[in-house]
Design a protein around this motif. Structure first.
Motif, PDB file in Angstrom:
ATOM      1  N   ASP A  27       0.841  -1.190   0.000  1.00  0.00           N
ATOM      2  CA  ASP A  27       0.000   0.000   0.000  1.00  0.00           C
ATOM      3  C   ASP A  27       0.882   1.247   0.000  1.00  0.00           C
ATOM      4  O   ASP A  27       0.672   2.172   0.782  1.00  0.00           O
ATOM      5  N   GLU A  28       1.899   1.215  -0.832  1.00  0.00           N
ATOM      6  CA  GLU A  28       2.802   2.352  -1.016  1.00  0.00           C
ATOM      7  C   GLU A  28       3.525   2.144  -2.339  1.00  0.00           C
ATOM      8  O   GLU A  28       3.580   1.020  -2.843  1.00  0.00           O
ATOM      9  N   PRO A  29       4.073   3.220  -2.912  1.00  0.00           N
ATOM     10  CA  PRO A  29       4.796   3.041  -4.170  1.00  0.00           C
ATOM     11  C   PRO A  29       6.123   2.310  -3.938  1.00  0.00           C
ATOM     12  O   PRO A  29       6.967   2.768  -3.172  1.00  0.00           O
ATOM     13  N   VAL A  30       6.257   1.148  -4.564  1.00  0.00           N
ATOM     14  CA  VAL A  30       7.464   0.342  -4.469  1.00  0.00           C
ATOM     15  C   VAL A  30       7.766  -0.170  -5.868  1.00  0.00           C
ATOM     16  O   VAL A  30       6.862  -0.680  -6.541  1.00  0.00           O
ATOM     17  N   GLU A  31       8.989  -0.036  -6.301  1.00  0.00           N
ATOM     18  CA  GLU A  31       9.361  -0.622  -7.584  1.00  0.00           C
ATOM     19  C   GLU A  31       9.708  -2.085  -7.350  1.00  0.00           C
ATOM     20  O   GLU A  31      10.503  -2.419  -6.480  1.00  0.00           O
ATOM     21  N   ILE A  32       9.077  -2.956  -8.108  1.00  0.00           N
ATOM     22  CA  ILE A  32       9.335  -4.388  -7.996  1.00  0.00           C
ATOM     23  C   ILE A  32      10.005  -4.836  -9.290  1.00  0.00           C
ATOM     24  O   ILE A  32       9.433  -4.711 -10.367  1.00  0.00           O
ATOM     25  N   ILE A  33      11.211  -5.333  -9.156  1.00  0.00           N
ATOM     26  CA  ILE A  33      11.998  -5.737 -10.317  1.00  0.00           C
ATOM     27  C   ILE A  33      12.051  -7.252 -10.389  1.00  0.00           C
ATOM     28  O   ILE A  33      12.431  -7.916  -9.422  1.00  0.00           O
ATOM     29  N   CYS A  34      11.674  -7.797 -11.545  1.00  0.00           N
ATOM     30  CA  CYS A  34      11.740  -9.242 -11.784  1.00  0.00           C
ATOM     31  C   CYS A  34      13.059  -9.571 -12.478  1.00  0.00           C
ATOM     32  O   CYS A  34      13.395  -8.953 -13.485  1.00  0.00           O
ATOM     33  N   LEU A  97      -0.938 -14.892   1.430  1.00  0.00           N
ATOM     34  CA  LEU A  97      -0.907 -13.425   1.503  1.00  0.00           C
ATOM     35  C   LEU A  97      -0.616 -12.925   2.910  1.00  0.00           C
ATOM     36  O   LEU A  97       0.181 -12.010   3.090  1.00  0.00           O
ATOM     37  N   ILE A  98      -1.259 -13.495   3.907  1.00  0.00           N
ATOM     38  CA  ILE A  98      -1.085 -13.004   5.277  1.00  0.00           C
ATOM     39  C   ILE A  98       0.357 -13.182   5.741  1.00  0.00           C
ATOM     40  O   ILE A  98       0.911 -12.328   6.428  1.00  0.00           O
ATOM     41  N   TYR A  99       1.002 -14.278   5.345  1.00  0.00           N
ATOM     42  CA  TYR A  99       2.400 -14.512   5.721  1.00  0.00           C
ATOM     43  C   TYR A  99       3.308 -13.483   5.046  1.00  0.00           C
ATOM     44  O   TYR A  99       4.155 -12.871   5.704  1.00  0.00           O
ATOM     45  N   LEU A 100       3.112 -13.275   3.739  1.00  0.00           N
ATOM     46  CA  LEU A 100       3.922 -12.280   3.022  1.00  0.00           C
ATOM     47  C   LEU A 100       3.683 -10.877   3.576  1.00  0.00           C
ATOM     48  O   LEU A 100       4.616 -10.081   3.697  1.00  0.00           O
ATOM     49  N   ALA A 101       2.440 -10.578   3.903  1.00  0.00           N
ATOM     50  CA  ALA A 101       2.116  -9.260   4.467  1.00  0.00           C
ATOM     51  C   ALA A 101       2.892  -9.044   5.764  1.00  0.00           C
ATOM     52  O   ALA A 101       3.439  -7.962   5.997  1.00  0.00           O
ATOM     53  N   LYS A 102       2.971 -10.072   6.593  1.00  0.00           N
ATOM     54  CA  LYS A 102       3.707  -9.945   7.860  1.00  0.00           C
ATOM     55  C   LYS A 102       5.208  -9.798   7.627  1.00  0.00           C
ATOM     56  O   LYS A 102       5.873  -9.041   8.339  1.00  0.00           O
ATOM     57  N   VAL A 103       5.748 -10.484   6.626  1.00  0.00           N
ATOM     58  CA  VAL A 103       7.168 -10.329   6.275  1.00  0.00           C
ATOM     59  C   VAL A 103       7.436  -8.885   5.857  1.00  0.00           C
ATOM     60  O   VAL A 103       8.387  -8.248   6.320  1.00  0.00           O
ATOM     61  N   LEU A 104       6.578  -8.339   5.000  1.00  0.00           N
ATOM     62  CA  LEU A 104       6.745  -6.965   4.521  1.00  0.00           C
ATOM     63  C   LEU A 104       6.507  -5.948   5.633  1.00  0.00           C
ATOM     64  O   LEU A 104       7.213  -4.941   5.720  1.00  0.00           O
ATOM     65  N   LEU A 105       5.539  -6.207   6.491  1.00  0.00           N
ATOM     66  CA  LEU A 105       5.272  -5.334   7.633  1.00  0.00           C
ATOM     67  C   LEU A 105       6.499  -5.277   8.538  1.00  0.00           C
ATOM     68  O   LEU A 105       6.877  -4.211   9.021  1.00  0.00           O
ATOM     69  N   GLY A 106       7.143  -6.417   8.736  1.00  0.00           N
ATOM     70  CA  GLY A 106       8.353  -6.484   9.551  1.00  0.00           C
ATOM     71  C   GLY A 106       9.505  -5.684   8.968  1.00  0.00           C
ATOM     72  O   GLY A 106      10.420  -5.281   9.682  1.00  0.00           O
ATOM     73  N   ALA A 107       9.456  -5.445   7.653  1.00  0.00           N
ATOM     74  CA  ALA A 107      10.484  -4.641   6.982  1.00  0.00           C
ATOM     75  C   ALA A 107      10.013  -3.195   6.795  1.00  0.00           C
ATOM     76  O   ALA A 107      10.594  -2.436   6.029  1.00  0.00           O
ATOM     77  N   HIS A 108       8.933  -2.825   7.484  1.00  0.00           N
ATOM     78  CA  HIS A 108       8.404  -1.454   7.517  1.00  0.00           C
ATOM     79  C   HIS A 108       7.781  -0.981   6.201  1.00  0.00           C
ATOM     80  O   HIS A 108       7.850   0.199   5.866  1.00  0.00           O
ATOM     81  N   PHE A 109       7.163  -1.909   5.491  1.00  0.00           N
ATOM     82  CA  PHE A 109       6.388  -1.530   4.308  1.00  0.00           C
ATOM     83  C   PHE A 109       4.966  -1.256   4.755  1.00  0.00           C
ATOM     84  O   PHE A 109       4.487  -1.834   5.732  1.00  0.00           O
ATOM     85  N   ASN A 110       4.278  -0.369   4.030  1.00  0.00           N
ATOM     86  CA  ASN A 110       2.857  -0.137   4.264  1.00  0.00           C
ATOM     87  C   ASN A 110       2.092  -1.238   3.535  1.00  0.00           C
ATOM     88  O   ASN A 110       2.329  -1.483   2.354  1.00  0.00           O
ATOM     89  N   ILE A 111       1.178  -1.860   4.263  1.00  0.00           N
ATOM     90  CA  ILE A 111       0.461  -3.034   3.760  1.00  0.00           C
ATOM     91  C   ILE A 111      -1.028  -2.738   3.615  1.00  0.00           C
ATOM     92  O   ILE A 111      -1.601  -2.048   4.448  1.00  0.00           O
ATOM     93  N   ASN A 112      -1.614  -3.298   2.566  1.00  0.00           N
ATOM     94  CA  ASN A 112      -3.063  -3.249   2.390  1.00  0.00           C
ATOM     95  C   ASN A 112      -3.682  -3.998   3.571  1.00  0.00           C
ATOM     96  O   ASN A 112      -3.436  -5.186   3.749  1.00  0.00           O
ATOM     97  N   LYS A 113      -4.447  -3.318   4.371  1.00  0.00           N
ATOM     98  CA  LYS A 113      -5.015  -3.893   5.606  1.00  0.00           C
ATOM     99  C   LYS A 113      -5.846  -5.145   5.347  1.00  0.00           C
ATOM    100  O   LYS A 113      -5.979  -5.993   6.213  1.00  0.00           O
ATOM    101  N   ASN A 114      -6.424  -5.263   4.155  1.00  0.00           N
ATOM    102  CA  ASN A 114      -7.237  -6.442   3.828  1.00  0.00           C
ATOM    103  C   ASN A 114      -6.414  -7.724   3.795  1.00  0.00           C
ATOM    104  O   ASN A 114      -6.951  -8.818   3.871  1.00  0.00           O
TER     105      ASN A 114
END
Length: 117
Positions: A27-34, A97-114
């Motif tokens: 829930d923030e602008p992040v560039e994702i590179i594949c 999704l919930i596991y990945l959201a928690k990983v990203l939250l732990g790295a201080h990313f803004n997460i879609n609350k859903n």
């Protein structure tokens, strides 16, 4: 390879399905590179130079190919923060999704609350 230089954070993933999963969570602008697998040394140097002044995160699969890519990226991007999925999920794209959201939250990313249940 670089598309959104306005995003301060960059996450490097292996494939498009990984990217799509993260886009649905963030829930923030992040560039994702594949990387689409491993990168040649020239492409890797190019990537490192383009993102060296940004916050870089590496999130790859918990398998042999992911470990090889992570090792390669570590050499070129020593200041990158490494994020991990649990080995039981093996692939970023197959991680709940919930596991990945928690990983990203732990790295201080803004997460879609859903995504947090």
């Amino acid at each position: 390879m670089i598309m959104d230089e306005t995003a301060h954070k960059v996450i490097i993933v292996e494939g498009k399905s990984d990217k799509d999963k993260l886009v649905s969570i963030l829930d923030e602008p992040v560039e994702i590179i594949c990387t689409n697998g491993t990168l040649g040394s020239h492409k890797l140097e190019e990537l490192a130079a383009a993102i060296e002044h940004r916050d870089v995160y590496i999130l790859v699969d918990a398998d042999d190919a992911g470990a090889k890519l992570r090792k390669q990226l570590m050499r070129e991007l020593p200041n990158a923060e490494h994020l991990y999925v649990h080995r039981m999920y093996r692939e970023v794209a197959k991680t709940p999704l919930i596991y990945l959201a928690k990983v990203l939250l732990g790295a201080h990313f803004n997460i879609n609350k859903n995504c947090l249940g």
